[in-house]
Design a protein around this motif. Structure first.
Motif: not given
Length: 403
Positions: A84-87, A89-93, A176-179
């Motif tokens: 459920n990685l995308r979920s 990670m906030g639904g980031d498409t 990537r998201q952390s940055r």
């Protein structure tokens, strides 16, 4: 987005993470994903290519077949996180949809003593909700006819949420998201720490900067003891060399090969397209230098290949296509993670000693460490059994399922 550089942009951070591979990246991401954390985070990584880190040399597999319930629960969260990685990670498409290639792990016991260990482990696993199956010799032969099971007493396998997953993709998206959320990554090296009594005040970088810190997280993999020593602390973690080979088979197997743990300790798994990956180590297994990644070319010819060809006769005719040596961050006390604060230096946080199963434990460990940094307690899985206190008290938690 905050770009990576060689020097930090600030002189003080709430959390300084020493090591930017999978554990450091996970902790940084979970901190920034927690709405209750509003601090600053600096990740210091000595080599942003990650060429020689344990994360880059992994099998990239996960399993639930551990001997302690907590380790099973940790892997169950990893499976949920990956699927459920995308979920998560906030639904980031932009984030890929991932799955687990469930070929499972097959433990093979050649003695009744080892078979009893597998039976005990399976009881722990099933109680935690896993799909572990114990298999008789006849059942193994029927399901996987390519095995030579003449010396085998019992097998243990689980094909639900056990197998290959794309660890590199998760690692990449954590960074990537952390940055994008404000974490600062620098390619540099911590060379000293300033400690005043029960507190680490600052870290000194190879480039000369002195960075004040609220907390320091030791996420430096096989170099954990070196990082702890800068704070005047000890941790029983050392680099142990582990060898891997990818090979093609002249006669590929007609079905997926589980990650098979031979009683000898040699392991081999499906790699896809008629190729396979195997690994092992020498009988003499000392600590090695942090920069020692030299191959022992005789090990495959004299030890690993004969074991493979005996266990799976179809592997008599194979061709090695790539090989490498990596390091386990081996916890010499009990082969389990060492987490949490030092009992006397409370702002020094351990995240070390994963002994070969760090990649699959990184989601739960990063989440737990972020909770501890934010709340001073765990909100999900209770990781206190793995805290550093047990090192001081010489109170090992034996993990029987170490590969």
């Amino acid at each position: 987005m905050v770009a990576q550089s060689a020097k930090p942009t600030q002189t003080s951070y709430d959390v300084v993470i020493v090591g930017g591979a999978i554990m450091g990246a996970s902790t940084a991401w979970f901190l920034m994903d927690n709405p209750d954390f509003d601090g600053s985070v600096l990740v210091i990584e000595r080599d942003m290519t990650y060429a020689n880190c344990s994360t880059a040399h992994t099998n990239s597999c996960m399993r639930q077949q551990f001997s302690t319930e907590l380790n099973v629960r940790i892997s169950q969260f990893a499976a949920d996180f990956v699927k459920n990685l995308r979920s998560h990670m906030g639904g980031d498409t932009r984030v890929p949809e991932l799955s687990i290639r469930n070929f499972g792990y097959m433990y093979l016991a050649d003695t009744e003593t080892f078979a009893d260990v597998l039976r005990g482990n399976a009881a722990v696993q099933r109680a935690a909700g896993t799909a572990t199956q114990l298999m008789s010799v006849d059942e193994i032969k029927a399901a996987y006819p390519f095995y030579n099971v003449g010396d085998i007493v019992l097998g243990s396998i689980n094909t639900v949420d056990e197998g290959y997953w794309d660890g590199a993709a998760v690692f990449d998206w954590w960074r990537r998201q952390s940055r994008e959320r404000g974490v600062e990554y620098v390619q540099n090296e911590v060379v000293a720490m300033t400690r005043t009594g029960a507190r680490i005040d600052s870290v000194t970088l190879a480039s000369g900067e002195v960075i004040a810190c609220g907390h320091v997280v030791n996420a430096s993999g096989p170099r954990a003891a070196r990082t702890a020593k800068m704070a005047g602390l000890d941790v029983p973690v050392e680099p142990r060399k582990r060898y891997s080979w990818v090979f093609s088979a002249e006669q590929p197997l007609d079905r997926d090969l589980p990650l098979t743990i031979d009683p000898s300790g040699v392991h081999v798994r499906e790699n896809g397209g008629g190729t396979y990956q195997c690994g092992g180590h020498a009988d003499v297994d000392p600590a090695v230098d942090y920069d020692d990644f030299a191959m022992d070319h005789s090990l495959f010819e004299n030890h690993v290949w004969p074991i493979l060809a005996t266990r799976i006769p179809a592997f008599e005719a194979i061709k090695v296509t790539s090989e490498w040596a990596g390091h386990y961050a081996m916890n010499t006390l009990d082969h389990n993670a060492i987490t949490g604060p030092h009992p006397e230096v409370g702002n020094f946080i351990f995240l070390n000693g994963f002994s070969g199963h760090g990649l699959q434990q990184s989601p739960a460990m990063g989440r737990g460490t972020a909770e501890w940094l934010t709340y001073g307690a765990y909100r999900t899985l209770d990781l206190t059994p793995f805290h550093y206190d047990r090192v001081v008290q010489d109170r090992p938690i034996l993990e029987k399922a170490v590969i």
